[in-house]
Design a protein around this motif. Structure first.
Motif, PDB file in Angstrom:
ATOM      1  N   GLN A 166      -8.176   5.843 -11.226  1.00 30.55           N
ATOM      2  CA  GLN A 166      -8.670   6.675 -12.330  1.00 30.55           C
ATOM      3  C   GLN A 166      -8.487   8.157 -12.020  1.00 30.55           C
ATOM      4  O   GLN A 166      -8.462   8.990 -12.925  1.00 30.55           O
ATOM      5  CB  GLN A 166     -10.153   6.378 -12.611  1.00 30.55           C
ATOM      6  N   THR A 167      -8.347   8.486 -10.739  1.00 36.42           N
ATOM      7  CA  THR A 167      -8.107   9.885 -10.360  1.00 36.42           C
ATOM      8  C   THR A 167      -6.619  10.231 -10.445  1.00 36.42           C
ATOM      9  O   THR A 167      -6.247  11.378 -10.233  1.00 36.42           O
ATOM     10  CB  THR A 167      -8.607  10.163  -8.921  1.00 36.42           C
ATOM     11  N   GLY A 168      -5.781   9.223 -10.720  1.00 34.13           N
ATOM     12  CA  GLY A 168      -4.355   9.488 -10.892  1.00 34.13           C
ATOM     13  C   GLY A 168      -3.486   8.453 -10.203  1.00 34.13           C
ATOM     14  O   GLY A 168      -3.826   7.953  -9.128  1.00 34.13           O
ATOM     15  N   TRP A 169      -2.347   8.143 -10.833  1.00 29.40           N
ATOM     16  CA  TRP A 169      -1.380   7.215 -10.230  1.00 29.40           C
ATOM     17  C   TRP A 169      -0.423   8.025  -9.365  1.00 29.40           C
ATOM     18  O   TRP A 169       0.749   8.205  -9.690  1.00 29.40           O
ATOM     19  CB  TRP A 169      -0.647   6.432 -11.313  1.00 29.40           C
ATOM     20  N   THR A 170      -0.943   8.494  -8.268  1.00 32.42           N
ATOM     21  CA  THR A 170      -0.167   9.338  -7.369  1.00 32.42           C
ATOM     22  C   THR A 170       0.388   8.511  -6.217  1.00 32.42           C
ATOM     23  O   THR A 170      -0.080   7.401  -5.934  1.00 32.42           O
ATOM     24  CB  THR A 170      -1.041  10.456  -6.789  1.00 32.42           C
ATOM     25  N   GLU A 171       1.372   9.076  -5.529  1.00 31.75           N
ATOM     26  CA  GLU A 171       1.938   8.395  -4.368  1.00 31.75           C
ATOM     27  C   GLU A 171       0.890   8.208  -3.284  1.00 31.75           C
ATOM     28  O   GLU A 171       0.831   7.165  -2.625  1.00 31.75           O
ATOM     29  CB  GLU A 171       3.128   9.193  -3.828  1.00 31.75           C
ATOM     30  N   ALA A 172       0.053   9.226  -3.106  1.00 29.79           N
ATOM     31  CA  ALA A 172      -0.988   9.145  -2.070  1.00 29.79           C
ATOM     32  C   ALA A 172      -1.974   8.020  -2.380  1.00 29.79           C
ATOM     33  O   ALA A 172      -2.351   7.244  -1.486  1.00 29.79           O
ATOM     34  CB  ALA A 172      -1.722  10.482  -1.961  1.00 29.79           C
ATOM     35  N   ASN A 173      -2.412   7.936  -3.639  1.00 28.75           N
ATOM     36  CA  ASN A 173      -3.339   6.870  -4.018  1.00 28.75           C
ATOM     37  C   ASN A 173      -2.697   5.500  -3.851  1.00 28.75           C
ATOM     38  O   ASN A 173      -3.343   4.545  -3.396  1.00 28.75           O
ATOM     39  CB  ASN A 173      -3.796   7.055  -5.469  1.00 28.75           C
ATOM     40  N   ALA A 174      -1.426   5.398  -4.244  1.00 29.94           N
ATOM     41  CA  ALA A 174      -0.720   4.118  -4.116  1.00 29.94           C
ATOM     42  C   ALA A 174      -0.659   3.676  -2.659  1.00 29.94           C
ATOM     43  O   ALA A 174      -0.930   2.517  -2.321  1.00 29.94           O
ATOM     44  CB  ALA A 174       0.684   4.230  -4.703  1.00 29.94           C
ATOM     45  N   ARG A 175      -0.317   4.594  -1.768  1.00 27.05           N
ATOM     46  CA  ARG A 175      -0.219   4.254  -0.346  1.00 27.05           C
ATOM     47  C   ARG A 175      -1.577   3.846   0.222  1.00 27.05           C
ATOM     48  O   ARG A 175      -1.672   2.897   1.012  1.00 27.05           O
ATOM     49  CB  ARG A 175       0.346   5.443   0.439  1.00 27.05           C
ATOM     50  N   GLU A 176      -2.626   4.554  -0.172  1.00 32.13           N
ATOM     51  CA  GLU A 176      -3.958   4.218   0.322  1.00 32.13           C
ATOM     52  C   GLU A 176      -4.364   2.819  -0.109  1.00 32.13           C
ATOM     53  O   GLU A 176      -4.912   2.035   0.684  1.00 32.13           O
ATOM     54  CB  GLU A 176      -4.986   5.238  -0.192  1.00 32.13           C
ATOM     55  N   MET A 177      -4.113   2.466  -1.369  1.00 33.66           N
ATOM     56  CA  MET A 177      -4.519   1.162  -1.868  1.00 33.66           C
ATOM     57  C   MET A 177      -3.640   0.041  -1.321  1.00 33.66           C
ATOM     58  O   MET A 177      -4.101  -1.077  -1.121  1.00 33.66           O
ATOM     59  CB  MET A 177      -4.510   1.159  -3.403  1.00 33.66           C
ATOM     60  N   THR A 208       3.729   1.823 -13.135  1.00 28.20           N
ATOM     61  CA  THR A 208       2.778   1.662 -12.026  1.00 28.20           C
ATOM     62  C   THR A 208       3.276   0.605 -11.041  1.00 28.20           C
ATOM     63  O   THR A 208       3.081   0.729  -9.827  1.00 28.20           O
ATOM     64  CB  THR A 208       1.381   1.278 -12.544  1.00 28.20           C
ATOM     65  N   LYS A 209       3.929  -0.421 -11.539  1.00 24.42           N
ATOM     66  CA  LYS A 209       4.489  -1.452 -10.654  1.00 24.42           C
ATOM     67  C   LYS A 209       5.621  -0.875  -9.813  1.00 24.42           C
ATOM     68  O   LYS A 209       5.735  -1.159  -8.619  1.00 24.42           O
ATOM     69  CB  LYS A 209       4.981  -2.640 -11.484  1.00 24.42           C
ATOM     70  N   LYS A 210       6.460  -0.059 -10.456  1.00 23.97           N
ATOM     71  CA  LYS A 210       7.559   0.574  -9.723  1.00 23.97           C
ATOM     72  C   LYS A 210       7.014   1.510  -8.643  1.00 23.97           C
ATOM     73  O   LYS A 210       7.583   1.604  -7.549  1.00 23.97           O
ATOM     74  CB  LYS A 210       8.452   1.341 -10.691  1.00 23.97           C
ATOM     75  N   LEU A 211       5.915   2.200  -8.950  1.00 23.36           N
ATOM     76  CA  LEU A 211       5.306   3.104  -7.971  1.00 23.36           C
ATOM     77  C   LEU A 211       4.861   2.328  -6.737  1.00 23.36           C
ATOM     78  O   LEU A 211       5.112   2.753  -5.594  1.00 23.36           O
ATOM     79  CB  LEU A 211       4.110   3.825  -8.598  1.00 23.36           C
ATOM     80  N   ILE A 212       4.221   1.179  -6.948  1.00 21.57           N
ATOM     81  CA  ILE A 212       3.757   0.362  -5.830  1.00 21.57           C
ATOM     82  C   ILE A 212       4.940  -0.146  -5.008  1.00 21.57           C
ATOM     83  O   ILE A 212       4.916  -0.117  -3.768  1.00 21.57           O
ATOM     84  CB  ILE A 212       2.898  -0.812  -6.330  1.00 21.57           C
ATOM     85  N   ILE A 213       5.993  -0.604  -5.678  1.00 20.27           N
ATOM     86  CA  ILE A 213       7.177  -1.093  -4.959  1.00 20.27           C
ATOM     87  C   ILE A 213       7.806   0.023  -4.139  1.00 20.27           C
ATOM     88  O   ILE A 213       8.136  -0.161  -2.955  1.00 20.27           O
ATOM     89  CB  ILE A 213       8.212  -1.678  -5.954  1.00 20.27           C
ATOM     90  N   GLU A 214       7.970   1.189  -4.737  1.00 14.65           N
ATOM     91  CA  GLU A 214       8.606   2.317  -4.033  1.00 14.65           C
ATOM     92  C   GLU A 214       7.821   2.708  -2.792  1.00 14.65           C
ATOM     93  O   GLU A 214       8.396   2.888  -1.706  1.00 14.65           O
ATOM     94  CB  GLU A 214       8.719   3.518  -4.980  1.00 14.65           C
ATOM     95  N   GLN A 215       6.510   2.829  -2.938  1.00 15.08           N
ATOM     96  CA  GLN A 215       5.698   3.248  -1.798  1.00 15.08           C
ATOM     97  C   GLN A 215       5.596   2.149  -0.743  1.00 15.08           C
ATOM     98  O   GLN A 215       5.602   2.434   0.458  1.00 15.08           O
ATOM     99  CB  GLN A 215       4.297   3.668  -2.269  1.00 15.08           C
ATOM    100  N   ALA A 216       5.535   0.906  -1.178  1.00 11.72           N
ATOM    101  CA  ALA A 216       5.487  -0.201  -0.216  1.00 11.72           C
ATOM    102  C   ALA A 216       6.784  -0.285   0.578  1.00 11.72           C
ATOM    103  O   ALA A 216       6.771  -0.557   1.792  1.00 11.72           O
ATOM    104  CB  ALA A 216       5.220  -1.517  -0.944  1.00 11.72           C
ATOM    105  N   GLU A 217       7.915  -0.035  -0.088  1.00 10.25           N
ATOM    106  CA  GLU A 217       9.202  -0.047   0.618  1.00 10.25           C
ATOM    107  C   GLU A 217       9.283   1.088   1.642  1.00 10.25           C
ATOM    108  O   GLU A 217       9.781   0.903   2.752  1.00 10.25           O
ATOM    109  CB  GLU A 217      10.348   0.059  -0.386  1.00 10.25           C
ATOM    110  N   LEU A 218       8.773   2.266   1.269  1.00  9.74           N
ATOM    111  CA  LEU A 218       8.755   3.382   2.216  1.00  9.74           C
ATOM    112  C   LEU A 218       7.884   3.059   3.425  1.00  9.74           C
ATOM    113  O   LEU A 218       8.258   3.332   4.576  1.00  9.74           O
ATOM    114  CB  LEU A 218       8.244   4.647   1.521  1.00  9.74           C
ATOM    115  N   MET A 219       6.737   2.469   3.168  1.00  8.02           N
ATOM    116  CA  MET A 219       5.827   2.107   4.252  1.00  8.02           C
ATOM    117  C   MET A 219       6.447   1.027   5.135  1.00  8.02           C
ATOM    118  O   MET A 219       6.296   1.045   6.366  1.00  8.02           O
ATOM    119  CB  MET A 219       4.491   1.624   3.672  1.00  8.02           C
TER     120      MET A 219
END
Length: 342
Positions: A166-177, A208-219
């Motif tokens: 709710q605070t934003g679909w940011t890369e930082a939030n995605a990585r934390e979750m 939002t799904k693409k954001l999760i995939i992108e960040q998960a791949e980076l991680m």
């Protein structure tokens, strides 16, 4: 008996009998109900309607709450609620679960738009991470802290993740979750897949799904680099071996998450391709089993069949139960085709 009937019946007894009946009922209450509900009433009496309303409407001093939670978390990691120490009295150590329950209750009442909303999300994450850690290492006198608090791990993860996004679909939030779902200790009744399901339930649109995939791949790639660095060091001390195991586990979890999100987007071919690219399993059959388990959870029969047949093309012989499932699927598909022709 209904409450009204109880009241009428109690009027028939004298004070001495009522006291004995109350004490008998008090003994039947669980310890936490005595400490949190009944003891304050016995000591201070039943609050009036005005007092209850004033207590409910009293604003939370967020700075004081934040300081209290941070101190609690620090004490927990130092095992001050588990091992003998001079800071937390022995009588107060078992009460940690009521404290956590109260912290979560207060934090989730802070509405979106409040100046302290983001900080409340950060505190929820700290409490969640601490409970996850306590599932693997003793911080309290229990090996299932989520059950002690009275909330399941997926429930608390969902609450925390929903508010965080709710605070934003940011890369930082995605990585934390992602980290909170894939790199965490687990309660007895939880699997990483349950947390992935909660996360995917929040991904309502393709972006939002693409954001999760992108960040998960980076991680995942970061974990691969850390693993490669350990191998270059050629150390076989316990610490290095333990860290190598952790990196492999992290890669495996991220790989399953990525495949699951792809399947939820109806992009099963990408899921299969990505999974085989990053799998750490040396045995192809084990990798196929894991992939089919992921697809079985987030996809349908057609997705499962596609991944199975891809495994056959890779010269993998699936285990007998998987062969039976595939055989049954083919028979059912043939029967449906025959019915359509008729």
């Amino acid at each position: 008996m209904k409450v009204g009937e109880v009241r009428e019946k109690l009027k028939e007894y004298d004070q001495a009998a009522l006291i004995e009946m109350f004490v008998a009922a008090y003994k039947l209450l669980p310890k936490y109900a005595k400490e949190t509900e009944m003891d304050p009433i016995i000591q201070n009496g039943i609050p009036s309607g005005k007092e209850r309303k004033a207590k409910q409407e009293a604003p939370v001093d967020f700075d004081a709450l934040e300081a209290e939670i941070l101190e609690f978390v620090e004490d927990a990691y130092q095992q001050n609620y588990f091992a003998p120490n001079r800071k937390i009295p022995k009588s107060k150590r078992p009460k940690w679960r009521f404290m956590v329950k109260d912290y979560i209750k207060k934090l989730q009442k802070i509405p979106e738009g409040d100046a302290n909303f983001r900080r409340s999300c950060e505190l929820l994450l700290k409490l969640y991470s601490m409970l996850c850690y306590a599932c693997s290492f003793y911080l309290f006198s229990t090996d299932d802290p989520f059950r002690s608090v009275g909330i399941t791990q997926p429930e608390l993860y969902h609450l925390m993740a929903a508010r965080t996004f709710q605070t934003g679909w940011t890369e930082a939030n995605a990585r934390e979750m992602i980290r909170a779902a894939a790199f965490c200790g687990l309660s007895r009744e939880c699997l990483h897949a349950y947390l992935y399901s909660e996360l995917m339930g929040l991904l309502k649109i393709p972006d939002t799904k693409k954001l999760i995939i992108e960040q998960a791949e980076l991680m995942l790639k970061e974990e691969e680099e850390k693993l490669a660095e350990l191998k270059r060091q050629k150390k076989r001390a316990y610490d290095s071996s333990h860290r190598e195991f952790e990196h492999r586990e992290n890669i495996g979890e991220l790989n399953e998450l990525i495949a699951g999100v792809y399947v939820s987007m109806r992009e099963t071919e990408k899921a299969v391709k990505s999974f085989w690219k990053y799998t750490q399993e040396r045995e192809g059959e084990i990798s196929l089993y894991v992939l089919l388990r992921v697809i079985g959870r987030f996809g349908d029969a057609a997705d499962w069949k596609l991944a199975y047949e891809d495994g056959l093309k890779r010269k993998i012989e699936p285990r007998k139960p998987l062969q039976k499932i595939y055989h049954d699927m083919c028979e059912k598909a043939a029967e449906n085709s025959e019915e359509k022709r008729k």
